[in-house]
Design a protein around this motif. Structure first.
Motif, PDB file in Angstrom:
ATOM      1  N   TYR A 193      -9.066   8.756  -7.811  1.00 55.07           N
ATOM      2  CA  TYR A 193      -7.892   7.783  -7.360  1.00 55.07           C
ATOM      3  C   TYR A 193      -6.783   8.080  -7.865  1.00 55.07           C
ATOM      4  N   ALA A 194      -6.601   8.130  -9.181  1.00 55.59           N
ATOM      5  CA  ALA A 194      -5.324   8.345 -10.065  1.00 55.59           C
ATOM      6  C   ALA A 194      -4.796   9.873  -9.513  1.00 55.59           C
ATOM      7  N   LEU A 195      -5.511  10.766  -9.358  1.00 50.01           N
ATOM      8  CA  LEU A 195      -5.004  12.005  -8.882  1.00 50.01           C
ATOM      9  C   LEU A 195      -4.504  12.103  -7.396  1.00 50.01           C
ATOM     10  N   LEU A 196      -5.096  11.363  -6.663  1.00 54.03           N
ATOM     11  CA  LEU A 196      -4.608  11.268  -5.227  1.00 54.03           C
ATOM     12  C   LEU A 196      -3.378  10.489  -5.131  1.00 54.03           C
ATOM     13  N   ARG A 197      -3.507   9.351  -6.070  1.00 50.77           N
ATOM     14  CA  ARG A 197      -2.147   8.255  -5.909  1.00 50.77           C
ATOM     15  C   ARG A 197      -0.963   9.182  -6.407  1.00 50.77           C
ATOM     16  N   PHE A 198      -1.061  10.107  -7.477  1.00 48.97           N
ATOM     17  CA  PHE A 198       0.027  10.815  -8.080  1.00 48.97           C
ATOM     18  C   PHE A 198       0.260  11.848  -6.979  1.00 48.97           C
ATOM     19  N   LEU A 199      -0.374  12.497  -6.225  1.00 55.83           N
ATOM     20  CA  LEU A 199      -0.021  13.457  -5.223  1.00 55.83           C
ATOM     21  C   LEU A 199       0.832  12.547  -4.104  1.00 55.83           C
ATOM     22  N   VAL A 200       0.213  11.345  -3.802  1.00 55.59           N
ATOM     23  CA  VAL A 200       0.835  10.797  -2.542  1.00 55.59           C
ATOM     24  C   VAL A 200       2.356  10.343  -3.198  1.00 55.59           C
ATOM     25  N   ARG A 201       2.329   9.914  -4.182  1.00 56.86           N
ATOM     26  CA  ARG A 201       3.840   9.470  -4.963  1.00 56.86           C
ATOM     27  C   ARG A 201       4.680  10.710  -4.736  1.00 56.86           C
ATOM     28  N   ASN A 202       4.079  11.694  -5.098  1.00 60.58           N
ATOM     29  CA  ASN A 202       4.931  13.022  -4.844  1.00 60.58           C
ATOM     30  C   ASN A 202       4.895  13.968  -3.712  1.00 60.58           C
ATOM     31  N   PRO A 229       0.731  -1.230   0.054  1.00 60.98           N
ATOM     32  CA  PRO A 229       0.051   0.086  -0.027  1.00 60.98           C
ATOM     33  C   PRO A 229       0.877   1.277  -0.005  1.00 60.98           C
ATOM     34  N   LEU A 230       0.352   2.355  -0.569  1.00 60.55           N
ATOM     35  CA  LEU A 230       0.852   3.762  -0.654  1.00 60.55           C
ATOM     36  C   LEU A 230       0.310   4.386   0.703  1.00 60.55           C
ATOM     37  N   ARG A 231       1.124   4.750   1.490  1.00 63.92           N
ATOM     38  CA  ARG A 231       0.658   5.551   2.847  1.00 63.92           C
ATOM     39  C   ARG A 231       1.444   7.114   2.731  1.00 63.92           C
ATOM     40  N   TYR A 232       0.392   7.714   3.389  1.00 65.37           N
ATOM     41  CA  TYR A 232       0.778   9.158   3.711  1.00 65.37           C
ATOM     42  C   TYR A 232       0.180   9.853   5.104  1.00 65.37           C
ATOM     43  N   GLY A 233       0.604   9.589   6.106  1.00 65.07           N
ATOM     44  CA  GLY A 233      -0.025  10.212   7.219  1.00 65.07           C
ATOM     45  C   GLY A 233      -1.043   8.861   7.651  1.00 65.07           C
ATOM     46  N   ASP A 234      -2.347   9.363   7.913  1.00 59.50           N
ATOM     47  CA  ASP A 234      -3.444   8.278   8.036  1.00 59.50           C
ATOM     48  C   ASP A 234      -4.259   7.833   6.862  1.00 59.50           C
ATOM     49  N   LEU A 235      -3.543   8.115   5.668  1.00 59.85           N
ATOM     50  CA  LEU A 235      -4.067   7.857   4.338  1.00 59.85           C
ATOM     51  C   LEU A 235      -3.227   6.466   3.987  1.00 59.85           C
ATOM     52  N   GLU A 236      -4.259   5.693   3.306  1.00 61.05           N
ATOM     53  CA  GLU A 236      -3.554   4.346   2.828  1.00 61.05           C
ATOM     54  C   GLU A 236      -4.324   4.183   1.423  1.00 61.05           C
ATOM     55  N   LEU A 237      -3.466   3.933   0.268  1.00 61.06           N
ATOM     56  CA  LEU A 237      -3.790   3.498  -1.045  1.00 61.06           C
ATOM     57  C   LEU A 237      -3.366   2.178  -1.319  1.00 61.06           C
ATOM     58  N   ASP A 238      -4.450   1.398  -1.615  1.00 65.44           N
ATOM     59  CA  ASP A 238      -4.231  -0.037  -2.075  1.00 65.44           C
ATOM     60  C   ASP A 238      -4.084   0.119  -3.629  1.00 65.44           C
ATOM     61  N   GLU A 239      -2.997  -0.314  -4.119  1.00 67.57           N
ATOM     62  CA  GLU A 239      -2.880  -0.087  -5.534  1.00 67.57           C
ATOM     63  C   GLU A 239      -3.118  -1.708  -6.351  1.00 67.57           C
ATOM     64  N   THR A 240      -3.641  -2.594  -5.685  1.00 66.39           N
ATOM     65  CA  THR A 240      -4.144  -3.497  -6.309  1.00 66.39           C
ATOM     66  C   THR A 240      -5.513  -3.738  -6.233  1.00 66.39           C
ATOM     67  N   THR A 241      -6.245  -3.204  -5.546  1.00 66.14           N
ATOM     68  CA  THR A 241      -7.642  -3.065  -5.286  1.00 66.14           C
ATOM     69  C   THR A 241      -8.228  -1.873  -5.872  1.00 66.14           C
ATOM     70  N   TYR A 242      -7.286  -0.746  -5.777  1.00 70.61           N
ATOM     71  CA  TYR A 242      -7.610   0.684  -6.083  1.00 70.61           C
ATOM     72  C   TYR A 242      -8.596   1.109  -5.116  1.00 70.61           C
ATOM     73  N   SER A 243      -8.375   0.794  -3.867  1.00 68.76           N
ATOM     74  CA  SER A 243      -9.258   1.299  -2.740  1.00 68.76           C
ATOM     75  C   SER A 243      -8.331   2.245  -1.776  1.00 68.76           C
ATOM     76  N   VAL A 244      -9.159   3.114  -1.195  1.00 67.16           N
ATOM     77  CA  VAL A 244      -8.520   4.160  -0.441  1.00 67.16           C
ATOM     78  C   VAL A 244      -9.134   3.987   0.911  1.00 67.16           C
ATOM     79  N   HIS A 245      -8.313   4.262   2.101  1.00 69.15           N
ATOM     80  CA  HIS A 245      -8.782   4.343   3.523  1.00 69.15           C
ATOM     81  C   HIS A 245      -7.972   5.687   4.007  1.00 69.15           C
ATOM     82  N   ARG A 246      -8.830   6.240   5.027  1.00 66.83           N
ATOM     83  CA  ARG A 246      -8.359   7.171   5.921  1.00 66.83           C
ATOM     84  C   ARG A 246      -8.797   7.080   7.110  1.00 66.83           C
ATOM     85  N   ALA A 247      -7.624   6.821   8.150  1.00 64.80           N
ATOM     86  CA  ALA A 247      -7.990   6.577   9.346  1.00 64.80           C
ATOM     87  C   ALA A 247      -8.992   5.273   9.685  1.00 64.80           C
TER      88      ALA A 247
END
Length: 229
Positions: A163-172, A134-152
């Motif tokens: 999702y694609a926009l948020l993923r790019f921001l997290v990666r950067n 998973p990609l993580r940033y703070g309490d944010l978690e993105l699962d790149e296999t299921t394309y799901s997002v969780h916060r807290a």
């Protein structure tokens, strides 16, 4: 045998426009189905499960945006692109509230084909998905296999483009990403559309959805771009 790049459902009640769209998309090897009404579009989508729907906003038996909602409910990964003759901000925001792109009439057919291809590439899952951590940033978690997002620990319901926009921001994370770079990498625009507000619109949707579950995450550097706080 060459595989088609995707299946497109064109919903347009003006025959001449529908024909031009179908001919151009088929020339570029897309599989194309056409419908002129909401009723016909729903029946076609149920039988064929297209990758993307290109929807006229004004249809003889209903609203294309409402049709898009119904199609997305049945097929969550379906890409949605709206055709509209109106370019007022309220119309654009309404189309992008749950869709992936919008195109104003009159349109350049090459732009339509390019936009459809870009939407399919970012919304259609691969046939075999490798497992990624998973990609993580703070309490944010993105699962790149299921394309799901969780916060807290709570699910955040996002459209494929959100999702694609948020993923790019997290990666950067840790830097401000220029608007032009977001358009290239998320929307796959080779050239920035004049007066485009698509990035601003999607940023506002992401902010609202993420802020419902915690403190603000997305920051704006006016005249430059966006990043994560």
């Amino acid at each position: 045998m060459t595989t088609a790049p995707g299946t497109v459902l064109v919903v347009e009640d003006e025959p001449s426009i529908a024909d031009v769209l179908a001919i151009a998309l088929r020339f570029h090897r897309f599989e194309v189905m056409t419908a002129a009404t909401v009723r016909a579009a729903l029946a076609l989508a149920e039988r064929t499960r297209p990758d993307v729907a290109l929807l006229d906003v004004m249809l003889p038996d209903g609203d294309g945006r409402e049709l898009g909602r119904r199609l997305r409910d049945e097929q969550p990964q379906l890409g949605l692109v709206f055709l509209t003759a109106r370019d007022a901000p309220a119309e654009i925001v309404g189309a992008l509230g749950f869709g992936d792109d919008y195109i104003t009439k009159p349109f350049d057919i090459d732009v339509v084909v390019a936009r459809i291809g870009a939407v399919i590439r970012r919304t259609r899952p691969a046939d075999v998905l490798p497992r990624h951590p998973p990609l993580r940033y703070g309490d944010l978690e993105l699962d790149e296999t299921t394309y799901s997002v969780h916060r807290a620990g709570r699910t955040v319901e996002l459209t494929p483009t959100e999702y694609a926009l948020l993923r790019f921001l997290v990666r950067n994370a840790g830097r401000i990403v220029p608007k032009e770079q977001l358009l290239r990498h998320v929307w796959q625009y080779e050239h920035t559309p004049p007066e485009s507000t698509v990035v601003e619109t999607y940023i506002s949707y992401l902010r609202r959805k993420l802020a419902a579950l915690g403190p603000p995450l997305i920051t704006t550097r006016r005249g430059v771009g966006y990043g994560l706080a």
